[in-house]
Scaffold this active site. Sequence first.
Site, PDB file in Angstrom:
ATOM      1  N   TYR A  24     -39.129  26.618   2.066  1.00 60.01           N
ATOM      2  CA  TYR A  24     -39.981  27.484   2.894  1.00 60.01           C
ATOM      3  C   TYR A  24     -39.113  28.468   3.683  1.00 60.01           C
ATOM      4  CZ  TYR A  24     -42.948  28.823   6.839  1.00 60.01           C
ATOM      5  OH  TYR A  24     -43.617  29.536   7.807  1.00 60.01           O
ATOM      6  N   GLU A  46     -50.848  28.084  11.716  1.00 52.08           N
ATOM      7  CA  GLU A  46     -50.053  27.993  12.955  1.00 52.08           C
ATOM      8  C   GLU A  46     -50.896  27.377  14.076  1.00 52.08           C
ATOM      9  OE1 GLU A  46     -46.941  28.308  13.348  1.00 52.08           O
ATOM     10  OE2 GLU A  46     -46.233  29.564  11.709  1.00 52.08           O
ATOM     11  N   TRP A  54     -44.105  21.813  12.393  1.00 53.96           N
ATOM     12  CA  TRP A  54     -44.523  22.674  11.289  1.00 53.96           C
ATOM     13  C   TRP A  54     -44.422  21.955   9.951  1.00 53.96           C
ATOM     14  CZ3 TRP A  54     -47.617  26.242  10.151  1.00 53.96           C
ATOM     15  CH2 TRP A  54     -47.487  27.001   8.982  1.00 53.96           C
TER      16      TRP A  54
END
Length: 196
Positions: A24, A46, A54
Amino acid sequence: MSSTAEETDSRCSWCLGSELYRHYHDTEWGVPCRDPVALFELITLEGAQAGLSWITILNKREGYRRLFAGFDPEKVARFTDARLDRIAADAAIVRHRQKVESVRTNARAWLSLRETGQSFSDLLWSHVEHEPVDNAFRHMSEVPAHTEVSTRMSKQLKKLGFSFVGPTTCYAFMQAAGLVNDHLISCPRYAVLKSG
């Protein structure tokens, strides 16, 4: 990756915990994104991350995409309360009813914005004068959790009806969507993404 390899890896240190995180970091994080639907997905994810890491959301991203119709705002805006209840009970995502409901709320706000003739992408990018901002941080401790710009973005989005878009969420979104280049200058991705 061994601890020795991690110590010599020049990537941003936050991504070294897993291969998914590294991929990522290397392919998505900080790459300027201007596609309105992709930005809708990203700001929604988010928001889902609020209070969590995350990597938790990244591990569940495909579940979110499946349950939320590929983040198609027109489809999500029509979801019924009963459908949201079923989604909120699915372990493929973070089971938080308010966060689940916020996806529909944000889809409706996204559509309302479009109906006024405004682009979600243009609205967001206007906060950085439509060009990525290259920061030059040397240490993770220098990277802010939020800024004056993310606070303004948060206020504007809330006024437009979006939810789970606080200043910290907006700054994480700005980093992820490439509105700011917050790779550390020692990270190879910093130079790759540096504008101008």
